[in-house]
Design a protein around this motif. Structure first.
Motif, PDB file in Angstrom:
ATOM      1  N   TYR A 153       4.912   4.007   6.665  1.00 44.96           N
ATOM      2  CA  TYR A 153       3.494   3.427   5.998  1.00 44.96           C
ATOM      3  C   TYR A 153       3.596   2.582   4.810  1.00 44.96           C
ATOM      4  CZ  TYR A 153       1.373   5.567   9.745  1.00 44.96           C
ATOM      5  OH  TYR A 153       0.624   5.573  10.829  1.00 44.96           O
ATOM      6  N   LEU A 154       5.057   3.308   3.343  1.00 45.00           N
ATOM      7  CA  LEU A 154       4.806   2.685   2.221  1.00 45.00           C
ATOM      8  C   LEU A 154       5.045   1.151   2.711  1.00 45.00           C
ATOM      9  CD1 LEU A 154       6.482   4.833   0.129  1.00 45.00           C
ATOM     10  CD2 LEU A 154       4.697   3.674  -0.672  1.00 45.00           C
ATOM     11  N   THR A 155       5.555   0.531   4.313  1.00 46.28           N
ATOM     12  CA  THR A 155       6.832  -0.552   3.798  1.00 46.28           C
ATOM     13  C   THR A 155       5.402  -1.449   5.319  1.00 46.28           C
ATOM     14  OG1 THR A 155       8.706   0.237   4.739  1.00 46.28           O
ATOM     15  CG2 THR A 155       8.043  -2.097   5.602  1.00 46.28           C
ATOM     16  N   GLN A 156       3.984  -1.355   5.352  1.00 50.77           N
ATOM     17  CA  GLN A 156       3.082  -1.677   6.005  1.00 50.77           C
ATOM     18  C   GLN A 156       2.237  -1.650   4.531  1.00 50.77           C
ATOM     19  OE1 GLN A 156       2.640   0.174  10.048  1.00 50.77           O
ATOM     20  NE2 GLN A 156       1.200   1.123   9.230  1.00 50.77           N
ATOM     21  N   VAL A 157       1.943  -1.066   4.031  1.00 49.28           N
ATOM     22  CA  VAL A 157       1.166  -1.280   2.722  1.00 49.28           C
ATOM     23  C   VAL A 157       1.678  -2.080   1.433  1.00 49.28           C
ATOM     24  CG1 VAL A 157       1.430   0.527   0.776  1.00 49.28           C
ATOM     25  CG2 VAL A 157      -1.003  -0.164   1.462  1.00 49.28           C
ATOM     26  N   LEU A 158       2.735  -2.804   1.352  1.00 52.39           N
ATOM     27  CA  LEU A 158       3.441  -3.149   0.463  1.00 52.39           C
ATOM     28  C   LEU A 158       3.877  -4.651   0.997  1.00 52.39           C
ATOM     29  CD1 LEU A 158       5.816  -0.847  -1.765  1.00 52.39           C
ATOM     30  CD2 LEU A 158       3.443  -1.582  -2.061  1.00 52.39           C
ATOM     31  N   PHE A 159       4.131  -5.582   2.721  1.00 49.98           N
ATOM     32  CA  PHE A 159       4.705  -6.010   3.040  1.00 49.98           C
ATOM     33  C   PHE A 159       3.881  -6.771   4.218  1.00 49.98           C
ATOM     34  CE2 PHE A 159       8.399  -3.474   0.858  1.00 49.98           C
ATOM     35  CZ  PHE A 159       8.657  -4.314   0.191  1.00 49.98           C
TER      36      PHE A 159
END
Length: 203
Positions: free
Chosen positions: A8-14
């Motif tokens: 989810y960090l990947t989704q929100v950042l990239f």
């Protein structure tokens, strides 16, 4: 970090677009001191996740608004930083509690304040993070942990239903003070398809 948190960090950042949420099969709410260097490399014990708890099979769609219950209680008491009722049109409420384990009546009072303002007839859904029951100094027995979470769930449902019998309520979700964590895009669109027991967030 847990794989779901990284996802989810990947989704929100990239990434951009709508994503369907999935419940983690396990979780932890234990904490260790960051002053101890081994904390960064030592895995914390996991326990099985019971999944999401659903109440009322209705659908909802709206922009996310909410936060930590303890912080929202302070905001409601001060009153100066709250949005207007008009500004909350088309929003979805999200809530979570911290390791201080607020008593169930605190959530009841907060939601009653929202209800008396008419907000529980404005919100399109209520999303609730899994409550953290672990605390550095005041641990609970496993049975008391189960009882605390159950009382919180029942209090939220009972209070919301006094003001709105229809909006979907989804509890025990993977956001807040437990791990792994979904990154909630506050102010962005969320959809709840309660008829299919599915939740979507837009990043």
């Amino acid at each position: 970090m847990h794989a779901l948190t990284v996802q989810y960090l990947t989704q929100v950042l990239f990434e951009r677009g709508e994503r369907e949420l999935t419940a983690s099969p396990s979780f932890t709410d234990a904490r260790e001191s960051w002053a101890n260097p081994t904390t960064l490399t030592r895995p914390r014990p996991l326990q099985p996740n019971e999944g999401w708890y659903w109440d009322v099979l209705a659908d909802g769609c709206g922009l996310l608004w909410g936060g930590c219950v303890e912080s929202l209680v302070a905001q409601v008491a001060a009153g100066g930083y709250l949005p207007t009722s008009d500004a909350l049109e088309g929003t979805m409420l999200y809530l979570e509690t911290s390791e201080w384990r607020p008593a169930a009546w605190v959530l009841a009072y907060l939601l009653t304040g929202f209800g008396e303002r008419g907000w529980l007839n404005i919100f399109q859904a209520v999303l609730v993070g899994r409550p953290q029951v672990w605390h550095y100094e005041h641990s609970l027995t496993p049975a008391a942990q189960v009882a605390y979470r159950k009382e919180q769930r029942e209090t939220i449902i009972g209070t919301v239903r006094r003001y709105n019998a229809y909006i979907p309520i989804v509890q025990n979700m993977d956001f807040g003070h437990t791990d792994p964590q979904i990154v909630l895009p506050s102010g962005q669109q969320a959809r709840v398809l309660a008829s299919e027991k599915r939740v979507f967030l837009s990043y």
